[in-house]
Structure formats: structure tokens, C-alpha cells
Design an enzyme around this catalytic site. Structure first.
Site, PDB file in Angstrom:
ATOM      1  N   GLU A  75      76.343 -37.648  39.557  1.00  0.00           N
ATOM      2  CA  GLU A  75      76.119 -37.010  40.761  1.00  0.00           C
ATOM      3  C   GLU A  75      77.339 -36.367  41.209  1.00  0.00           C
ATOM      4  O   GLU A  75      78.622 -37.062  40.764  1.00  0.00           O
ATOM      5  CB  GLU A  75      75.718 -38.074  41.699  1.00  0.00           C
ATOM      6  CG  GLU A  75      74.114 -38.598  41.267  1.00  0.00           C
ATOM      7  CD  GLU A  75      73.567 -39.213  42.636  1.00  0.00           C
ATOM      8  OE1 GLU A  75      74.246 -39.734  43.668  1.00  0.00           O
ATOM      9  OE2 GLU A  75      72.320 -39.873  42.450  1.00  0.00           O
TER      10      GLU A  75
ATOM     11  N   SER B 275      70.045 -31.835  38.704  1.00  0.00           N
ATOM     12  CA  SER B 275      69.170 -32.703  38.597  1.00  0.00           C
ATOM     13  C   SER B 275      68.009 -32.330  37.570  1.00  0.00           C
ATOM     14  O   SER B 275      68.332 -31.886  36.456  1.00  0.00           O
ATOM     15  CB  SER B 275      68.553 -33.439  39.843  1.00  0.00           C
ATOM     16  OG  SER B 275      67.790 -34.385  39.832  1.00  0.00           O
TER      17      SER B 275
ATOM     18  N   HIS C  36      72.296 -37.897  37.399  1.00  0.00           N
ATOM     19  CA  HIS C  36      72.198 -38.914  38.285  1.00  0.00           C
ATOM     20  C   HIS C  36      72.876 -40.169  37.309  1.00  0.00           C
ATOM     21  O   HIS C  36      72.338 -41.321  37.273  1.00  0.00           O
ATOM     22  CB  HIS C  36      71.078 -39.435  38.875  1.00  0.00           C
ATOM     23  CG  HIS C  36      70.272 -38.389  39.645  1.00  0.00           C
ATOM     24  ND1 HIS C  36      70.857 -37.873  40.894  1.00  0.00           N
ATOM     25  CD2 HIS C  36      69.431 -37.426  39.596  1.00  0.00           C
ATOM     26  CE1 HIS C  36      69.977 -37.106  41.661  1.00  0.00           C
ATOM     27  NE2 HIS C  36      69.207 -36.634  40.713  1.00  0.00           N
TER      28      HIS C  36
END
Lengths: 271, 271
Positions: A200, A131, A173
């Protein structure tokens, strides 16, 4: 791609599996030396360092790491602390948790720990990030930008990343948050830069020679702007919609790879 | 593109401006003959035909149409009604409102009104549609499919559309609802088909020769899969992530155009 500049990277799109087969996190331990791996978990990006750090430390221990330590670096003083620098120097794998990429760069940037990370990376230490920890790996990173909107010049907010992987811009994401347009806007600003959108529970491992393999359950989107013929980005106003023609797009799941130097996708193995 | 097959189309991505300059809706009236235009508003797609129909009728009258009538066709009986068929035959412009594209095709398909629409179109009547009314224009249309997810074979539900524009698949509310991946999945199934994603308040006008001009405030995304080199769509399971390499993408705002036959974008005028 610039010169080969060090070890291996594992760049994760966030929300990687931690209950099932844990393919991505196990891959990290394998890359870092398996039973001989010494892991440093850097929790700087997150506001919940204790919970997040503990979870990764337990998993890495379960996956057979020789040692797994959390580095709670939450301010610039800690980023210059001798003990933390020494932990980095002794690790074979460094893992950046998610959170806020600007926390990572604003706290670590230019510090002793930052310098130690770069030194270790050049000497072969594996660097992984998920992330926000994925976004910081490029030299220029996306820090903000609206999703699922028509691309415009002003939709993006960029900042200096850690520069461990050059000439790319990474978004995470990716499919889950509908971020194709902000990645296109970033590439339109400079088509020399390759856009890499990671879903993801998906990661790319990058070798020092720039060879990428896709790992995990979803896909990586590559936006190659080198062939762009027309764009209005220099003459348009901040909220004008972008024009972009002839962008090349690749959608790559596990089993596929990509050569960052030659900009060519390939099947890495038979599925 | 198959043969030239009739009049002009105006395909609108939904949520077009109805308060400001109304560029798209005014464009429709101009295409349909301006002060001499006779407009039929077909409300079949919507569950609120009275409100939706009244709004468009008022606007088209305000923009100078000679006449503007609502055709409340809500069942197959009405779709074969002589009066409705006659209204279609006398119109110079037909406007499909938004709603549910399967309502449009399941109620109109194969009816007298459907036949009249095709006949009128071949004779030069302008056909416009917004949202669901845009999707039905292609021969195969997207009726459902999750947004902002990694593309998979099973994410898409397709059905027969009205076939006024061949060899394309149209998606609407495109950037606003993050629909790039379902359009990519549709193109992967048959790269002969061109993917056209239309943002809200944006439209493409299509000439009988397949020349497209972009109108409105946002952008049209063209997904050209003819150059695809690798895909896993035939061998993958329904929920496997798709692989796609070498898709060509164009993002085109107002001022740009596209040649559907040659598959080439262009600047239609200096901005």
C-alpha cells in the site's frame, strides 16, 4: 518482457496517500504532463463511483491538471459510448480506481473504450491504476486467492487482464494482506512470469523500455522464478502444499529500481 | 552450521495434528526410541501447564512411550530442583510445549535443568518443541514482531534462545500468521543466519550432521540471504522500509529436505 508497447505505466498497490505529500498521485500528474495534463478517471471497478471519482478528480485538479474528468462506465453500453471513447482519446493520463478487477475487465473488455485505451497507451498516454486497477494491467491477473496460507495449487483464481504489461503478474495491498504465498503460487505455475507484489502507498512506474522505479512509502516485492530448480506443481493435487526451490526475491523501497527485461534490481539514486 | 553438537531435533511450527494421524507427534516418539522412549514434557512456556501437559502426556503414552512425565517448571526454583534435573537426565526425549518463548528462556536459562537439557542433548536425547518451543531452539530467537507489514528494521524484537541449533533463526505459525517479512528482516540483519519459517502442523527433523527432513501437512520456508547484493539496513532509520536484493527462497513440503551445512534443498524421497 515483450516488445516495447507504448507509454508509461504507474501501478499502485492501493491505499495511496491522499492527505499528506501525495507523492504517488502527484507523480501521476507529472508523468501525464503536469499543467498540460488532461486526466480521465475510470471508476468502473468500484461500487462507489461518485465518491471515489470525486475524490480523485479534486486531487488531480489541486495538483495542477489542466482538466480532470470522471468517466462513469458501469456497464457495457457505457463502455461503447462515443462520448466516453472521445474522452479517452483526448486524455494524456488515464487513472483506474480500485474496486473489483473482474468488474473492470468484464465491463470494459473488448469494448470501444478498451480499444481506445490501448490505442492511447501505444501513442504515449500514461496509464495509472491502484489496487484492482493495478492488478488488471498484466495479461493474466490474480482475481482471488486466500492470503497467509500455505501455498497450494488451488489457492489462486486467475483471469485475463488488460495486458498492458506483459509477462508479469501483479498483486497489491501486498505486505498488508500477507499475499506472498499466492504470488509464489502464481509464479510456480509459470516461472517465465515475474511476480510483482506492491505494498500500500507504493507504486512502480514503468517506462516503455521496461525500466521500473519504485515510488512511495513502502516496498515492492519481486519474485523471480526463472532459477527455480524443483517444483511439484504439475504432479500435486489441488490442496497439496507447493514445493519450490531457489526462488529469487527482492524487496525494493523508494530509491530502488528494476530492469524488467534483464531481471536485475538497482539503486536508482543515492538516498 | 557449527560443529555437530548432539542429538536430533524436531522443530514444530505449532498447532500440530492431535486428532488424526498425528504424524509429527508419532515421529517424535519414534525418534526418541519408540517403545523404549522415556519422555519429559516441559510446560514452562505455557500459562496452562496442567491442560497442555496432560494432553501431550496422554498422546505420548497412546503412541507407545515407555514413560511420559510432565515437568511443571514454572519458576527458577523448580528449574534448579534435583527431581526435575534427574527427570531430564533419564529421558530419551524432551518436549517443549508452546506458550511464550521468553518464559522458557527467562525461567530455564542458566538453571540446573537447562544444563541437564544441554548435557542430555549432547548425549543423544531428542529435543522437540512446538511454537514457542520451536523458536527457543536457535541461538538468537524472534520474540516479537508485527506480521504482514512492510519489513523495517524496528519490526523485530530478538533475544537469546537456547542455542541448540546454531546459525539459524526460526519462526513458527509461519504462513498462517503471514510472518515472511519479519523473517526477512531478521535475515537482513545478518545474512550469515539462515531464516527458517515453519507452518502449522509442519516440522523439521534435524540430524546432528545438519540434515533436515520436512514432516507434516504444510511447508517450511527457507530464506537464504547469503547471496544478498544490496541492503539498506545499516544506514536506514528504524521505520524506513527495508531494501533487500537477491534473497533465495525455498518452499519445502513433506518429502523434501535441506542440508543446513551446504544450504541446498533436495527431494528426500519420491512422493
Amino acid at each position: 518482457m515483450g516488445e516495447s508497447c507504448g507509454g508509461n505505466l504507474l501501478i499502485i498497490g492501493g491505499n495511496e496517500d491522499k492527505q499528506g505529500e501525495c507523492i504517488i498521485l502527484r507523480k501521476f500528474i507529472a508523468m501525464a504532463g503536469g499543467r498540460e495534463s488532461r486526466i480521465a478517471v475510470v471508476t468502473t471497478a468500484t461500487e462507489f463511483p461518485r465518491e471515489v471519482g470525486d475524490e480523485y478528480r479534486s486531487l488531480f485538479t489541486e495538483f495542477g491538471a489542466e482538466s480532470s474528468n470522471i468517466l462513469f462506465i458501469a456497464n457495457r453500453e457505457a463502455a461503447n459510448d462515443r462520448h466516453n471513447i472521445s474522452e479517452i482519446e483526448q486524455s494524456s493520463g488515464i487513472f483506474f480506481t480500485g474496486g473489483d478487477q473482474l468488474r473492470l475487465t468484464s465491463i470494459l473488455g473488448g469494448s470501444g473504450v478498451d480499444a481506445a485505451i490501448r490505442r492511447s497507451f501505444r501513442q504515449g498516454t500514461v496509464i495509472a491504476g491502484t489496487s484492482a486497477g493495478a492488478s488488471v494491467m498484466s495479461d493474466t491477473m490474480i482475481v482471488d486467492g486466500s492470503s497467509s496460507d500455505t501455498p497450494t495449487k488451488s489457492m489462486l483464481s486467475m483471469a485475463h487482464g488488460m495486458g498492458l504489461l506483459e509477462e508479469v503478474v501483479i498483486d497489491q495491498h501486498f505486505a498488508q494482506r500477507g499475499r506472498i504465498n499466492r504470488l509464489l503460487a502464481a509464479v510456480a505455475q509459470n516461472p517465465h512470469i515475474l511476480g510483482v507484489g506492491i505494498d500500500e502507498d507504493t507504486a512502480l512506474s514503468v517506462s516503455p523500455e521496461g525500466m521500473v522505479e519504485i515510488v512511495g512509502s513502502q516496498t515492492v516485492t519481486i519474485v523471480d522464478g526463472k532459477s527455480i530448480i524443483q517444483t511439484n506443481i504439475s504432479e500435486s493435487k489441488p490442496f497439496d502444499p507447493l514445493a519450490l526451490t531457489n526462488v529469487i526475491l527482492h524487496i525494493l523501497p523508494s530509491g530502488f529500481g528494476y530492469d524488467l527485461k534483464r531481471r536485475v534490481p538497482h539503486t536508482s539514486k543515492t538516498k
